[in-house]
Design a protein around this motif. Structure first.
Motif: not given
Length: 54
Positions: A5-7, A9-20
């Motif tokens: 779950e932690k991994e 969440l981190e993957d989703e965070f990185m995807k969101t950050l890259k999109m931003g």
């Protein structure tokens, strides 16, 4: 929270950050294009004013 779950969440965070960052980059490019267009118009206006004052 499990390791998986932690991994995820981190993957989703990185995807969101890259999109931003991509959105910010596009906005910066658009702003630069607008500023270049404004600079051209201001230069033309300055030239026109110089010509009118002759």
């Amino acid at each position: 929270m499990t390791k998986q779950e932690k991994e995820l969440l981190e993957d989703e965070f990185m995807k969101t950050l890259k999109m931003g960052l991509q959105v910010a980059n596009v906005q910066a490019d658009m702003l630069e294009a607008d500023m270049n267009e404004l600079d051209k118009k201001m230069t033309k206006l300055d030239d026109d004013l110089d010509e009118a004052n002759k």
